[in-house]
Write a protein that holds these residues in place. Sequence first.
Motif, PDB file in Angstrom:
ATOM      1  N   ILE A  97      42.378  53.853  11.452  1.00 12.18           N
ATOM      2  CA  ILE A  97      42.904  54.264  10.204  1.00 12.18           C
ATOM      3  C   ILE A  97      42.282  55.890   9.672  1.00 12.18           C
ATOM      4  CG2 ILE A  97      41.493  53.148   8.351  1.00 12.18           C
ATOM      5  CD1 ILE A  97      45.186  53.539   8.078  1.00 12.18           C
ATOM      6  N   TRP A  98      41.027  55.866  10.321  1.00 13.58           N
ATOM      7  CA  TRP A  98      40.209  57.137   9.883  1.00 13.58           C
ATOM      8  C   TRP A  98      40.792  58.402  10.494  1.00 13.58           C
ATOM      9  CZ3 TRP A  98      34.135  55.745  11.079  1.00 13.58           C
ATOM     10  CH2 TRP A  98      33.828  54.814  10.007  1.00 13.58           C
ATOM     11  N   THR A  99      41.480  58.084  11.462  1.00 13.69           N
ATOM     12  CA  THR A  99      42.490  59.385  12.081  1.00 13.69           C
ATOM     13  C   THR A  99      43.729  59.418  11.601  1.00 13.69           C
ATOM     14  OG1 THR A  99      42.894  58.123  14.073  1.00 13.69           O
ATOM     15  CG2 THR A  99      40.843  59.667  14.175  1.00 13.69           C
ATOM     16  N   ALA A 100      44.071  58.690  10.765  1.00 13.42           N
ATOM     17  CA  ALA A 100      45.553  58.533  10.122  1.00 13.42           C
ATOM     18  C   ALA A 100      45.612  59.618   9.050  1.00 13.42           C
ATOM     19  CB  ALA A 100      45.865  57.199   9.785  1.00 13.42           C
ATOM     20  N   ALA A 101      44.720  60.206   8.720  1.00 11.67           N
ATOM     21  CA  ALA A 101      44.884  61.076   7.261  1.00 11.67           C
ATOM     22  C   ALA A 101      45.927  62.152   7.703  1.00 11.67           C
ATOM     23  CB  ALA A 101      43.709  61.539   7.041  1.00 11.67           C
ATOM     24  N   ASN A 102      45.677  62.586   8.979  1.00 11.60           N
ATOM     25  CA  ASN A 102      46.642  63.763   9.481  1.00 11.60           C
ATOM     26  C   ASN A 102      47.183  63.239  10.974  1.00 11.60           C
ATOM     27  OD1 ASN A 102      47.939  65.915  10.127  1.00 11.60           O
ATOM     28  ND2 ASN A 102      46.373  67.332   9.884  1.00 11.60           N
ATOM     29  N   PRO A 103      48.069  62.283  11.149  1.00 11.00           N
ATOM     30  CA  PRO A 103      48.463  62.044  12.558  1.00 11.00           C
ATOM     31  C   PRO A 103      48.873  63.410  13.370  1.00 11.00           C
ATOM     32  CG  PRO A 103      50.068  61.139  10.803  1.00 11.00           C
ATOM     33  CD  PRO A 103      49.037  62.228   9.973  1.00 11.00           C
ATOM     34  N   GLU A 104      48.919  64.751  13.040  1.00  8.82           N
ATOM     35  CA  GLU A 104      49.220  65.584  14.135  1.00  8.82           C
ATOM     36  C   GLU A 104      47.785  65.880  14.764  1.00  8.82           C
ATOM     37  OE1 GLU A 104      51.696  67.338  14.804  1.00  8.82           O
ATOM     38  OE2 GLU A 104      52.831  65.782  13.512  1.00  8.82           O
ATOM     39  N   ASP A 105      46.455  65.363  14.300  1.00  8.41           N
ATOM     40  CA  ASP A 105      45.387  65.494  14.884  1.00  8.41           C
ATOM     41  C   ASP A 105      45.333  64.705  16.337  1.00  8.41           C
ATOM     42  OD1 ASP A 105      44.355  66.942  12.903  1.00  8.41           O
ATOM     43  OD2 ASP A 105      43.134  65.468  12.036  1.00  8.41           O
ATOM     44  N   THR A 106      45.922  63.615  16.231  1.00  8.25           N
ATOM     45  CA  THR A 106      45.799  62.634  17.416  1.00  8.25           C
ATOM     46  C   THR A 106      47.216  62.476  18.062  1.00  8.25           C
ATOM     47  OG1 THR A 106      45.830  60.743  16.183  1.00  8.25           O
ATOM     48  CG2 THR A 106      43.847  61.454  16.679  1.00  8.25           C
ATOM     49  N   ARG A 107      48.163  63.152  17.720  1.00  7.34           N
ATOM     50  CA  ARG A 107      49.717  62.891  18.324  1.00  7.34           C
ATOM     51  C   ARG A 107      49.797  63.003  19.852  1.00  7.34           C
ATOM     52  NH1 ARG A 107      53.850  61.904  15.367  1.00  7.34           N
ATOM     53  NH2 ARG A 107      53.036  62.762  13.466  1.00  7.34           N
ATOM     54  N   LEU A 108      49.061  63.950  20.422  1.00  6.55           N
ATOM     55  CA  LEU A 108      49.133  64.283  21.690  1.00  6.55           C
ATOM     56  C   LEU A 108      48.241  63.460  22.506  1.00  6.55           C
ATOM     57  CD1 LEU A 108      49.777  68.189  21.369  1.00  6.55           C
ATOM     58  CD2 LEU A 108      51.565  66.485  21.683  1.00  6.55           C
ATOM     59  N   LEU A 109      47.178  62.712  21.776  1.00  4.41           N
ATOM     60  CA  LEU A 109      46.559  62.122  22.598  1.00  4.41           C
ATOM     61  C   LEU A 109      46.820  60.655  23.089  1.00  4.41           C
ATOM     62  CD1 LEU A 109      43.363  63.109  20.815  1.00  4.41           C
ATOM     63  CD2 LEU A 109      44.218  64.184  22.776  1.00  4.41           C
ATOM     64  N   THR A 110      46.485  59.831  23.823  1.00  2.00           N
ATOM     65  CA  THR A 110      47.069  58.492  24.441  1.00  2.00           C
ATOM     66  C   THR A 110      45.728  57.688  23.667  1.00  2.00           C
ATOM     67  OG1 THR A 110      47.596  59.208  26.278  1.00  2.00           O
ATOM     68  CG2 THR A 110      47.229  57.021  26.185  1.00  2.00           C
ATOM     69  N   ASP A 111      46.089  56.672  22.671  1.00  3.07           N
ATOM     70  CA  ASP A 111      45.335  55.549  22.272  1.00  3.07           C
ATOM     71  C   ASP A 111      45.020  54.452  23.294  1.00  3.07           C
ATOM     72  OD1 ASP A 111      43.983  53.876  20.815  1.00  3.07           O
ATOM     73  OD2 ASP A 111      45.255  54.231  18.793  1.00  3.07           O
ATOM     74  N   LEU A 112      43.863  54.362  23.695  1.00  5.62           N
ATOM     75  CA  LEU A 112      43.708  53.592  24.846  1.00  5.62           C
ATOM     76  C   LEU A 112      43.577  52.261  24.543  1.00  5.62           C
ATOM     77  CD1 LEU A 112      40.786  55.574  26.836  1.00  5.62           C
ATOM     78  CD2 LEU A 112      43.458  55.554  27.196  1.00  5.62           C
ATOM     79  N   ALA A 113      43.345  51.935  23.244  1.00  3.84           N
ATOM     80  CA  ALA A 113      43.174  50.785  22.963  1.00  3.84           C
ATOM     81  C   ALA A 113      44.418  49.911  21.968  1.00  3.84           C
ATOM     82  CB  ALA A 113      42.026  50.464  21.803  1.00  3.84           C
ATOM     83  N   LEU A 114      45.450  50.672  22.096  1.00  2.33           N
ATOM     84  CA  LEU A 114      46.572  50.273  21.137  1.00  2.33           C
ATOM     85  C   LEU A 114      47.618  49.623  21.981  1.00  2.33           C
ATOM     86  CD1 LEU A 114      47.772  50.549  18.286  1.00  2.33           C
ATOM     87  CD2 LEU A 114      48.819  52.775  19.045  1.00  2.33           C
ATOM     88  N   ALA A 115      47.958  48.342  22.014  1.00  2.00           N
ATOM     89  CA  ALA A 115      48.945  47.680  22.749  1.00  2.00           C
ATOM     90  C   ALA A 115      50.436  48.105  22.283  1.00  2.00           C
ATOM     91  CB  ALA A 115      48.726  46.174  22.588  1.00  2.00           C
ATOM     92  N   GLN A 116      50.522  48.118  20.888  1.00  2.00           N
ATOM     93  CA  GLN A 116      51.897  48.493  20.384  1.00  2.00           C
ATOM     94  C   GLN A 116      51.519  49.467  19.224  1.00  2.00           C
ATOM     95  OE1 GLN A 116      53.391  44.252  19.170  1.00  2.00           O
ATOM     96  NE2 GLN A 116      55.292  45.108  20.224  1.00  2.00           N
TER      97      GLN A 116
END
Length: 131
Positions: A97-116
Amino acid sequence: MIASLVKPLFVDRYVLYSNIGIALLLGACMDYLHRLWQPSRNAWIAAVAVLAALVPTSLSLRTPQSRTDDVTAIGAAVREEGRPGDGLLHLPGQHRIWTAANPEDTRLLTDLALAQDPVSSNTLAGVGFPA
């Protein structure tokens, strides 16, 4: 709370609700004094004293400077250093949730721990892989 003005003993925003209790207590005291003295100059002095006690603290808690943990700094660092396709690993998972404040910051990255992702899992933060 008074000692914390000199040496912080807690994070202010987690006990902000306690200001409501102080306000109610001061209001009850004001009502008592108002009934005791009848409307007079002393009642106005007491009202000003109550406002002087509550307003500065309330206003200072609502400034960006009162936040010691700048969660937007995490997103800014990821935005500056990350490249499209890089992996991003959140440990532990609830800190995503700490990186959810601005979703554009991580949109192009692959979240390695996210199953869904949040949309497909119908949740706010998505579902992570088990440890």
